[in-house]
Write a protein that holds these residues in place. Structure first.
Motif, PDB file in Angstrom:
ATOM      1  N   ARG A   9      20.924   0.898  -1.219  1.00 19.34           N
ATOM      2  CA  ARG A   9      21.336   1.932  -0.259  1.00 19.34           C
ATOM      3  C   ARG A   9      20.328   3.063  -0.220  1.00 19.34           C
ATOM      4  O   ARG A   9      19.983   3.579   0.830  1.00 19.34           O
ATOM      5  N   LYS A  10      19.858   3.464  -1.389  1.00 19.23           N
ATOM      6  CA  LYS A  10      18.847   4.520  -1.482  1.00 19.23           C
ATOM      7  C   LYS A  10      17.564   4.077  -0.779  1.00 19.23           C
ATOM      8  O   LYS A  10      16.949   4.818  -0.036  1.00 19.23           O
ATOM      9  N   PHE A  11      17.192   2.840  -1.013  1.00 18.66           N
ATOM     10  CA  PHE A  11      15.980   2.270  -0.431  1.00 18.66           C
ATOM     11  C   PHE A  11      16.104   2.134   1.080  1.00 18.66           C
ATOM     12  O   PHE A  11      15.147   2.325   1.810  1.00 18.66           O
ATOM     13  N   SER A  26       7.267   4.270  -6.006  1.00 22.16           N
ATOM     14  CA  SER A  26       7.587   3.323  -4.930  1.00 22.16           C
ATOM     15  C   SER A  26       7.631   1.894  -5.448  1.00 22.16           C
ATOM     16  O   SER A  26       8.499   1.114  -5.051  1.00 22.16           O
ATOM     17  N   ILE A  27       6.722   1.552  -6.337  1.00 18.87           N
ATOM     18  CA  ILE A  27       6.719   0.211  -6.928  1.00 18.87           C
ATOM     19  C   ILE A  27       7.963   0.020  -7.778  1.00 18.87           C
ATOM     20  O   ILE A  27       8.640  -1.010  -7.686  1.00 18.87           O
ATOM     21  N   GLU A  28       8.288   1.008  -8.613  1.00 18.04           N
ATOM     22  CA  GLU A  28       9.494   0.936  -9.443  1.00 18.04           C
ATOM     23  C   GLU A  28      10.746   0.778  -8.586  1.00 18.04           C
ATOM     24  O   GLU A  28      11.651   0.014  -8.930  1.00 18.04           O
ATOM     25  N   GLU A  29      10.800   1.495  -7.466  1.00 18.48           N
ATOM     26  CA  GLU A  29      11.954   1.407  -6.579  1.00 18.48           C
ATOM     27  C   GLU A  29      12.102  -0.008  -6.019  1.00 18.48           C
ATOM     28  O   GLU A  29      13.188  -0.583  -6.025  1.00 18.48           O
ATOM     29  N   ALA A  30      11.000  -0.592  -5.541  1.00 18.21           N
ATOM     30  CA  ALA A  30      11.047  -1.954  -5.002  1.00 18.21           C
ATOM     31  C   ALA A  30      11.412  -2.958  -6.103  1.00 18.21           C
ATOM     32  O   ALA A  30      12.214  -3.864  -5.879  1.00 18.21           O
ATOM     33  N   LEU A  31      10.834  -2.795  -7.284  1.00 18.85           N
ATOM     34  CA  LEU A  31      11.150  -3.701  -8.387  1.00 18.85           C
ATOM     35  C   LEU A  31      12.623  -3.603  -8.784  1.00 18.85           C
ATOM     36  O   LEU A  31      13.249  -4.616  -9.113  1.00 18.85           O
ATOM     37  N   SER A  32      13.190  -2.406  -8.736  1.00 19.10           N
ATOM     38  CA  SER A  32      14.602  -2.258  -9.114  1.00 19.10           C
ATOM     39  C   SER A  32      15.515  -2.983  -8.136  1.00 19.10           C
ATOM     40  O   SER A  32      16.552  -3.509  -8.524  1.00 19.10           O
ATOM     41  N   TYR A  49       3.955   1.349 -15.789  1.00 13.75           N
ATOM     42  CA  TYR A  49       4.087   2.573 -14.996  1.00 13.75           C
ATOM     43  C   TYR A  49       2.921   3.495 -15.360  1.00 13.75           C
ATOM     44  O   TYR A  49       2.666   3.740 -16.526  1.00 13.75           O
ATOM     45  N   ARG A  50       2.234   3.984 -14.372  1.00 10.26           N
ATOM     46  CA  ARG A  50       1.012   4.762 -14.604  1.00 10.26           C
ATOM     47  C   ARG A  50       1.131   6.233 -14.223  1.00 10.26           C
ATOM     48  O   ARG A  50       0.136   6.894 -14.022  1.00 10.26           O
ATOM     49  N   GLY A  51       2.326   6.727 -14.085  1.00 11.70           N
ATOM     50  CA  GLY A  51       2.465   8.139 -13.774  1.00 11.70           C
ATOM     51  C   GLY A  51       2.409   8.418 -12.285  1.00 11.70           C
ATOM     52  O   GLY A  51       2.620   7.536 -11.465  1.00 11.70           O
ATOM     53  N   LEU A  52       2.127   9.636 -11.949  1.00  9.42           N
ATOM     54  CA  LEU A  52       2.235  10.087 -10.572  1.00  9.42           C
ATOM     55  C   LEU A  52       0.897  10.007  -9.824  1.00  9.42           C
ATOM     56  O   LEU A  52       0.251  11.029  -9.617  1.00  9.42           O
ATOM     57  N   GLN A  53       0.513   8.819  -9.428  1.00  5.46           N
ATOM     58  CA  GLN A  53      -0.652   8.678  -8.555  1.00  5.46           C
ATOM     59  C   GLN A  53      -0.168   8.990  -7.148  1.00  5.46           C
ATOM     60  O   GLN A  53       0.491   8.179  -6.521  1.00  5.46           O
ATOM     61  N   MET A  54      -0.495  10.164  -6.686  1.00  5.36           N
ATOM     62  CA  MET A  54       0.063  10.660  -5.437  1.00  5.36           C
ATOM     63  C   MET A  54      -0.810  10.278  -4.240  1.00  5.36           C
ATOM     64  O   MET A  54      -2.031  10.401  -4.279  1.00  5.36           O
ATOM     65  N   VAL A  55      -0.126   9.807  -3.192  1.00  6.50           N
ATOM     66  CA  VAL A  55      -0.764   9.495  -1.924  1.00  6.50           C
ATOM     67  C   VAL A  55       0.034  10.182  -0.820  1.00  6.50           C
ATOM     68  O   VAL A  55       1.124  10.707  -1.061  1.00  6.50           O
ATOM     69  N   TYR A  56      -0.506  10.171   0.390  1.00  2.03           N
ATOM     70  CA  TYR A  56       0.175  10.775   1.519  1.00  2.03           C
ATOM     71  C   TYR A  56       0.469   9.678   2.528  1.00  2.03           C
ATOM     72  O   TYR A  56      -0.416   8.903   2.883  1.00  2.03           O
ATOM     73  N   GLY A  57       1.726   9.598   2.944  1.00  2.00           N
ATOM     74  CA  GLY A  57       2.086   8.566   3.905  1.00  2.00           C
ATOM     75  C   GLY A  57       3.576   8.442   4.049  1.00  2.00           C
ATOM     76  O   GLY A  57       4.296   9.440   4.045  1.00  2.00           O
ATOM     77  N   SER A  63       7.489   1.362   0.024  1.00  2.14           N
ATOM     78  CA  SER A  63       8.376   0.566  -0.836  1.00  2.14           C
ATOM     79  C   SER A  63       8.773  -0.740  -0.157  1.00  2.14           C
ATOM     80  O   SER A  63       8.869  -1.786  -0.805  1.00  2.14           O
ATOM     81  N   GLN A  64       8.999  -0.705   1.147  1.00  2.66           N
ATOM     82  CA  GLN A  64       9.322  -1.929   1.882  1.00  2.66           C
ATOM     83  C   GLN A  64       8.142  -2.892   1.893  1.00  2.66           C
ATOM     84  O   GLN A  64       8.323  -4.115   1.802  1.00  2.66           O
ATOM     85  N   ILE A  65       6.927  -2.365   1.981  1.00  2.01           N
ATOM     86  CA  ILE A  65       5.725  -3.200   1.906  1.00  2.01           C
ATOM     87  C   ILE A  65       5.673  -3.893   0.547  1.00  2.01           C
ATOM     88  O   ILE A  65       5.414  -5.101   0.463  1.00  2.01           O
ATOM     89  N   ILE A  66       5.931  -3.146  -0.517  1.00  2.00           N
ATOM     90  CA  ILE A  66       5.934  -3.720  -1.867  1.00  2.00           C
ATOM     91  C   ILE A  66       6.984  -4.825  -1.954  1.00  2.00           C
ATOM     92  O   ILE A  66       6.714  -5.919  -2.457  1.00  2.00           O
ATOM     93  N   LEU A  67       8.176  -4.549  -1.434  1.00  2.00           N
ATOM     94  CA  LEU A  67       9.240  -5.536  -1.458  1.00  2.00           C
ATOM     95  C   LEU A  67       8.841  -6.794  -0.694  1.00  2.00           C
ATOM     96  O   LEU A  67       9.073  -7.922  -1.154  1.00  2.00           O
ATOM     97  N   HIS A  68       8.190  -6.625   0.444  1.00  8.27           N
ATOM     98  CA  HIS A  68       7.752  -7.777   1.229  1.00  8.27           C
ATOM     99  C   HIS A  68       6.727  -8.614   0.452  1.00  8.27           C
ATOM    100  O   HIS A  68       6.790  -9.847   0.454  1.00  8.27           O
TER     101      HIS A  68
END
Length: 167
Positions: A9-11, A26-32, A49-57, A63-68
């Motif tokens: 639901r969150k996703f 985002s990866i952790e969310e898709a994996l969960s 998990y590698r910490g907060l590698q921040m991107v803009y987008g 997360s949906q891309i990761i899930l796909h």
């Protein structure tokens, strides 16, 4: 089960707003969301998990891309009847980009088809739409990044490169 429902639901919340977000989160969310499928299909995922590698987008879309990608890998393991299923997820940094690599041991992709994988309506699946990797490419490019697929010795690698947020 209730945790999986909560995560889905969150996703599933639509958030198309661009903002800074953590690639690892985002990866952790898709994996969960995908964890029960990973367990049911006996896929061994190596992701640190590698910490907060921040991107803009677009965090929800990312997360949906990761899930796909995870779904594609799972289906390839099944189609190719692979035992000892492994998926390695690595995050690295270069000067301007956060690079995420998904490397599997699912047998690879016909080299003649790799360049076609991110074309609209091209599919190698009997019931596929041919839009998943095409949409992946479009959104990664919309975030000023790059998407690439390549074969490895015993599988394939999906590479997402997204500009990092400069502090």
């Amino acid at each position: 089960m209730s945790n999986t429902t909560y995560n889905f639901r969150k996703f599933d919340r639509v958030n198309n707003a661009e903002c800074s977000f953590s690639v690892s989160d985002s990866i952790e969310e898709a994996l969960s969301i995908f964890i029960s499928s990973i367990k049911n299909h006996d896929i061994h995922v190596d992701f640190e998990y590698r910490g907060l590698q921040m991107v803009y987008g677009f965090p929800t879309v990312f997360s949906q891309i990761i899930l796909h990608i995870l779904i594609n890998v799972r289906e390839t393991f099944d189609t190719n009847n692979i035992s000892n299923r492994k998926l390695k997820i690595q995050i690295s940094n270069d000067k301007d980009f956060i690079v995420v690599e998904f490397t599997d041991n699912a047998g690879g992709i016909d080299p003649a088809l790799i360049s076609k994988l991110s074309e609209p309506y091209f599919t190698t699946k009997e019931h596929g739409t041919g839009n998943g990797l095409y949409i992946t490419k479009l959104y990664i490019e919309k975030m000023n990044g790059f998407f690439k697929v390549q074969n490895t010795e015993d599988g394939s690698r999906f590479i997402l490169s997204v500009p990092k947020v400069l502090s």
